[in-house]
Write an enzyme that holds these catalytic residues in place. Structure first.
Site, mmCIF file in Angstrom:
data_model
loop_
_atom_site.group_PDB
_atom_site.id
_atom_site.type_symbol
_atom_site.label_atom_id
_atom_site.label_comp_id
_atom_site.label_asym_id
_atom_site.label_seq_id
_atom_site.Cartn_x
_atom_site.Cartn_y
_atom_site.Cartn_z
ATOM 1 C CB ALA A 132 32.785 84.718 33.370
ATOM 2 N N GLY A 139 27.709 83.966 44.652
ATOM 3 C CA GLY A 139 27.169 82.624 44.356
ATOM 4 C C GLY A 139 25.752 82.683 43.829
ATOM 5 C CB SER A 140 22.609 81.075 45.039
ATOM 6 O OG SER A 140 23.189 79.805 45.145
ATOM 7 C CB ILE A 165 34.644 80.521 34.937
ATOM 8 C CG1 ILE A 165 34.256 81.656 35.905
ATOM 9 C CG2 ILE A 165 34.243 80.848 33.499
ATOM 10 C CD1 ILE A 165 32.749 81.824 36.159
ATOM 11 N NE ARG A 274 26.660 39.313 41.133
ATOM 12 C CZ ARG A 274 27.754 38.698 41.541
ATOM 13 N NH1 ARG A 274 28.420 37.889 40.744
ATOM 14 N NH2 ARG A 274 28.188 38.902 42.773
ATOM 15 N N GLY A 346 26.645 46.338 43.149
ATOM 16 C CA GLY A 346 27.450 45.890 44.286
ATOM 17 C C GLY A 346 28.824 46.543 44.258
ATOM 18 C CD GLU A 370 23.204 76.177 33.080
ATOM 19 O OE1 GLU A 370 22.073 76.276 32.597
ATOM 20 O OE2 GLU A 370 24.180 75.704 32.470
ATOM 21 N N GLY A 371 21.597 77.422 38.975
ATOM 22 C CA GLY A 371 20.528 77.500 39.973
ATOM 23 C C GLY A 371 20.424 76.195 40.735
ATOM 24 C CB SER A 373 17.812 71.327 44.099
ATOM 25 O OG SER A 373 18.468 70.461 43.210
HETATM 26 C C1 LIG Z 1 30.975 72.076 38.179
HETATM 27 C C2 LIG Z 1 30.512 73.492 38.221
HETATM 28 C C3 LIG Z 1 30.524 74.259 37.046
HETATM 29 C C4 LIG Z 1 30.133 75.601 37.065
HETATM 30 N N1 LIG Z 1 30.219 76.346 35.920
HETATM 31 C C5 LIG Z 1 29.901 77.676 35.978
HETATM 32 C C6 LIG Z 1 30.080 78.514 34.815
HETATM 33 O O1 LIG Z 1 30.461 78.041 33.733
HETATM 34 N N2 LIG Z 1 29.811 79.839 34.938
HETATM 35 C C7 LIG Z 1 29.373 80.402 36.099
HETATM 36 O O2 LIG Z 1 29.145 81.603 36.134
HETATM 37 N N3 LIG Z 1 29.212 79.626 37.216
HETATM 38 C C8 LIG Z 1 29.462 78.293 37.178
HETATM 39 N N4 LIG Z 1 29.312 77.509 38.305
HETATM 40 C C9 LIG Z 1 28.912 78.147 39.566
HETATM 41 C C10 LIG Z 1 27.519 77.785 40.009
HETATM 42 O O3 LIG Z 1 26.554 78.416 39.202
HETATM 43 C C11 LIG Z 1 27.418 78.129 41.488
HETATM 44 O O4 LIG Z 1 28.226 77.189 42.181
HETATM 45 C C12 LIG Z 1 25.995 78.110 42.009
HETATM 46 O O5 LIG Z 1 25.288 79.218 41.489
HETATM 47 C C13 LIG Z 1 25.936 78.133 43.531
HETATM 48 O O6 LIG Z 1 26.720 79.167 44.046
HETATM 49 P P1 LIG Z 1 27.719 78.820 45.263
HETATM 50 O O7 LIG Z 1 28.573 77.694 44.845
HETATM 51 O O8 LIG Z 1 28.392 80.069 45.676
HETATM 52 O O9 LIG Z 1 26.775 78.299 46.418
HETATM 53 P P2 LIG Z 1 25.917 79.217 47.418
HETATM 54 O O10 LIG Z 1 25.289 80.331 46.678
HETATM 55 O O11 LIG Z 1 26.744 79.518 48.608
HETATM 56 O O12 LIG Z 1 24.768 78.217 47.799
HETATM 57 C C14 LIG Z 1 25.037 77.081 48.631
HETATM 58 C C15 LIG Z 1 23.757 76.329 48.851
HETATM 59 O O13 LIG Z 1 22.818 77.141 49.540
HETATM 60 C C16 LIG Z 1 21.513 76.800 49.162
HETATM 61 N N5 LIG Z 1 20.831 77.992 48.649
HETATM 62 C C17 LIG Z 1 21.326 78.957 47.852
HETATM 63 N N6 LIG Z 1 20.381 79.884 47.572
HETATM 64 C C18 LIG Z 1 19.255 79.487 48.204
HETATM 65 C C19 LIG Z 1 17.935 80.011 48.309
HETATM 66 N N7 LIG Z 1 17.576 81.145 47.694
HETATM 67 N N8 LIG Z 1 17.046 79.332 49.070
HETATM 68 C C20 LIG Z 1 17.381 78.186 49.702
HETATM 69 N N9 LIG Z 1 18.617 77.648 49.628
HETATM 70 C C21 LIG Z 1 19.537 78.289 48.893
HETATM 71 C C22 LIG Z 1 21.636 75.715 48.090
HETATM 72 O O14 LIG Z 1 21.542 74.443 48.693
HETATM 73 C C23 LIG Z 1 23.051 75.924 47.559
HETATM 74 O O15 LIG Z 1 23.598 74.734 46.982
HETATM 75 C C24 LIG Z 1 29.677 76.169 38.286
HETATM 76 C C25 LIG Z 1 29.643 75.393 39.438
HETATM 77 C C26 LIG Z 1 30.054 74.078 39.423
HETATM 78 C C27 LIG Z 1 30.003 73.277 40.692
#
Ligand SMILES: Cc1cc2nc3c(=O)[nH]c(=O)nc-3n(C[C@H](O)[C@H](O)[C@H](O)COP(=O)(O)OP(=O)(O)OC[C@H]3O[C@@H](n4cnc5c(N)ncnc54)[C@H](O)[C@@H]3O)c2cc1C
Length: 399
Positions: A132, A139-140, A165, A274, A346, A370-371, A373
């Protein structure tokens, strides 16, 4: 039949080849017959957890000191297992992955008591694990998290919320990251081991996603934790999370590779079966070019994944750059491979429940968690530029 020639690459050894053979046979017997039903996902996860535990596969998620297979987690074995499971069953891969991620920080930094408390159950499949870290606002930008852990005479009081989570709602414990405030930003975060039945922990919402798996928002209201729930040193939680992700990030690429291999197999079978306008789809040069691009994407992803694993497992070097490359390329290219597989099928390719349709949904989140792209690109560029700066000779001062 999937291409298995990669198993002969020098990044892998005989133990990996034997693992791949045993797991493939086990998947055909135990996992493939389960099909891809999307009802009762919680129940399916619990069933898969016991199956994976009984099969002995979850032992690869923990160190040998507590019943695991390798002294330290072997990234190549984890990757092989994830790509094989993903090729057969996305939910089985998810269940496997979370046991590793939801115990990794304890394996790496936990006390003897914490390891003894959770690792045997994680490996047996009798304990469901979760990680968690993410919050809605940060987020990121993990270092901006606000969930707080306040030190008290007897331990800690936690307040705040986590979202997205995985295994939220079915986990037996959470590895929780919270701000303890030793310093601003990343250096003021600590990790805690939290039993799921701790008073004050509430599953606030179950979240439905594109490819169903257990996912939840957790709230913490004055949640009291004993002092010994702290994992390792206070203020080291961010570094611990990143060290754990250095292992598991490569394996996210491996899961994407498994999805891509399955998509390529399905597309090949369709194209060679096909008939249109009196000839097979596979005889059409345009379709051949698509299959060639798909095969190239699969091999380049595999090369990056097993290189990243080899670097860490064999040389012990920190592999953040290589793991970022593996995850970025494998997840992005798997999306393209699967899209082409849908196209080759198709209309059948978009029928709900068809394997390529479910792969299309399954692969999407891997480019985000996990970060994302873009974050992987930042990691790669930062290291590239640092290396370039280090390699540039300093100019002699002008006379
Ligand atoms: C199916 C699923 C399972 C998950 N499981 C877990 C889990 O078990 N535990 C946990 O802790 N989290 C989990 N997550 C959370 C996941 O790690 C976050 O969704 C992810 O880190 C992105 O955070 P955010 O969704 O807030 O997107 P944001 O941080 O708002 O980012 C949105 C977009 O902005 C862009 N961006 C972000 N940072 C940068 C940067 N530095 N430079 C350029 N562009 C950028 C990217 O395109 C990104 O997709 C899960 C997410 C999903 C979808």
């Amino acid at each position: 039949m999937p291409d298995r020639s990669f198993l002969d690459w020098p990044f892998l050894d005989d133990s990996h080849r034997a693992l791949a053979d045993r797991l493939e046979a086990w998947c055909l017997h135990e996992i493939a017959p389960l099909g891809h039903d999307e009802t009762d996902i919680d129940g399916q996860c619990r069933h898969l957890l016991r199956l994976l535990g009984d099969g002995g596969w979850l032992r690869y998620c923990i160190p040998a000191s507590h019943g695991g297979v390798h002294p330290q987690l072997d990234v190549r074995s984890l990757s092989l297992i994830r790509e094989t499971l993903a090729r057969h069953h996305g939910l089985a891969d998810f269940v496997f992955a979370m046991q590793g991620l939801g115990s990794g920080v304890v394996s790496l930094f936990g006390s003897a008591a914490q390891k003894a408390a959770i690792l045997p159950g994680v490996a047996a499949g009798t304990r469901c694990a979760a990680f968690a870290l993410t919050e809605l606002e940060s987020g990121s930008d993990v270092a901006a998290m606000t969930t707080s852990a306040t030190r008290t005479a007897g331990g800690w009081i936690i307040n705040g919320a986590k979202t997205y989570i995985s295994n939220g709602g079915i986990a037996d414990h959470y590895l929780l990251f919270a701000r303890t405030g030793e310093a601003p930003g990343a250096k003021g975060i600590s990790a805690f081991l939290v039993p799921a039945d701790t008073p004050g922990l509430v599953i606030a919402e179950r979240i439905r996603v594109i490819a169903p798996h257990p996912l939840a928002t957790l709230h913490f209201k004055d949640m009291a934790l004993p002092a010994d729930s702290l994992i390792g040193e206070a203020g080291r939680g961010f570094a611990q999370a990143m060290a754990s992700l250095d292992i598991f990030r490569t394996t996210v690429g491996a899961a994407a590779l498994g999805f891509a291999r399955r998509a390529l197999d399905e597309a090949t079978a369709r194209a060679t079966g096909r008939r249109l306008q009196g000839r097979l789809l596979a005889d059409n040069a345009v379709i051949q070019a698509m299959l060639a691009d798909m095969a190239l994407a699969v091999d380049t992803a595999a090369l990056l994944i097993y290189r990243a694993g080899w670097l860490r497992d064999v040389t012990g070097a920190r592999n953040s750059r290589e793991a970022a490359m593996a995850k970025l390329h494998a997840t992005d290219s798997a999306q393209e491979v699967i899209d082409k597989a849908v196209q080759i099928h198709g209309g059948l390719g978009v029928v709900h429940g068809h394997i390529v349709e479910s792969l299309y949904r399954e692969v999407r989140a891997l480019r985000i968690y996990e970060g994302a792209s873009e974050v992987q690109r930042v990691v790669i560029a930062r290291q590239h530029l640092a290396q370039a700066a280090a390699a540039t000779p300093t100019q002699p001062a002008a006379a």
